[in-house]
Design an enzyme around this catalytic site. Sequence first.
Site, PDB file in Angstrom:
ATOM      1  N   SER A 156       0.839  -1.193   0.000  1.00  0.00           N
ATOM      2  CA  SER A 156       0.000   0.000   0.000  1.00  0.00           C
ATOM      3  C   SER A 156       0.881   1.253   0.000  1.00  0.00           C
ATOM      4  O   SER A 156       1.751   1.384  -0.856  1.00  0.00           O
ATOM      5  CB  SER A 156      -0.958  -0.047   1.194  1.00  0.00           C
ATOM      6  OG  SER A 156      -1.975   0.902   1.076  1.00  0.00           O
ATOM      7  N   HIS A 178      -7.303  -5.835  -0.819  1.00  0.00           N
ATOM      8  CA  HIS A 178      -6.099  -5.058  -0.498  1.00  0.00           C
ATOM      9  C   HIS A 178      -5.459  -5.625   0.763  1.00  0.00           C
ATOM     10  O   HIS A 178      -5.916  -5.364   1.883  1.00  0.00           O
ATOM     11  CB  HIS A 178      -6.527  -3.600  -0.287  1.00  0.00           C
ATOM     12  CG  HIS A 178      -5.395  -2.630  -0.137  1.00  0.00           C
ATOM     13  ND1 HIS A 178      -4.635  -2.209  -1.203  1.00  0.00           N
ATOM     14  CD2 HIS A 178      -4.918  -1.989   0.952  1.00  0.00           C
ATOM     15  CE1 HIS A 178      -3.741  -1.326  -0.777  1.00  0.00           C
ATOM     16  NE2 HIS A 178      -3.885  -1.181   0.532  1.00  0.00           N
TER      17      HIS A 178
END
Length: 422
Positions: free
Chosen positions: A262, A403
């Site tokens: 991320s 994610h």
Amino acid sequence: MIRTVFLLLFAIFFGVVAEAQWKPNYDESKVPEFKLPDPLKTFSGKKVRSVKQWEKKRRPEILDYYQQNIYGEVPGKLAISSVDVLEESSNAYGGKAIRKQVELSFEKNKQSLHFTILIYLPKTDKKVPVFLGYNFYGNHTITDDVNVLISTAWVDNNPSFGIVNHQLTEQSRGVRTNRWAIEKMLDAGFGFATIYYGEVDPDTNDLTDGVQRLFYVDDQQQPADNEWGSIAAWAWGLSRAMDYFEQDEDIDASKVIVFGHSRLGKTSLWAGANDQRFAGVISNNSGCGGAALFKRQFGETIWRINRSFPHWFCDNFKNFNNDEKKLVVDQHELIALVAPRPVYVASAEEDQWADPKGEFMGAYYAGPVYELYGKKGIQNDTQPPVNKPIINTVAYHIRSGVHDVTDFDWEQYINWAQKFIQ
């Protein structure tokens, strides 16, 4: 009455505009037409035909553009003032590993900064390659090891992890073990090192509490417009860990792979671009400001990321809010700055905010620079099927799921590192 109606219409109009700006585009048919800059053509239009031309002319001008306009430049040098081994054991992970907890200290302008590297190394007589990556909630959260020290640094609250009042406690030990396949790394002959990123620069819109403050003079409260935001500060910290690894007799500093997920995947790419000592770079779900192309304006965009996280990039980056076409670079060129060293870009099928197709395209279009070095990039411009990795010097996969960082991701990274780095 007329004034009231006018104000109401004004509010409605700008409310609609604001909502439209915040609503992300997930429709491929609405991706604007764009032309990617050629990584092998200089800003003045000259074609780059050799490694020498790339290294002497094109690479420096791309790197400088990123430093001045996107991530920001570091305003000076700062070496390690002292190294303190806080704790060490030869009986970690059931006796298969050595554990070290090493604090690095820095001093400048009567200010100081300290951060701790947690290191696990397989027991061997040889120096070992190492995966290096930041963690989000403290070193003690990535393992069940009760001997890992708990950071006293500021942390974002997360009640589900038992984190309140911005303080870490025993309650959060081991809450992120799912993201770190430490035993798999050890069994494959790799060491692992991690740092809590908030010790280098707390992830808040306040650049007076991290490493940047050590460089401030007089009454300065924030970096200059072309100077480092948090991503560049975190990248700086990774390079200082490399400085230490070069001193550690148990670590093969020529084989350190920098990893990030991320926002920290953005950081790993920027660290790898700036510091060529890193042997390889892994970007996991890094999205906007990472591997994904800006000009696609898909999912998170420059305007959105600067509104949500104004401290991550330099202030000059705000000049490109809702104006991606003005950028004379795109993220395939950030990835190309890693060449000829191996780089792995990974996406998640359900992580549309990070634009998986844009991440793939970033990796694919970095290929010509790798080919200049005789290395193999991604050969096909079609994104591969889910869970079917492409393993070359430039590697890529899109996996099922959201994610996150999973065992599937780490299995690919370890296999790739065994082939290209170990």
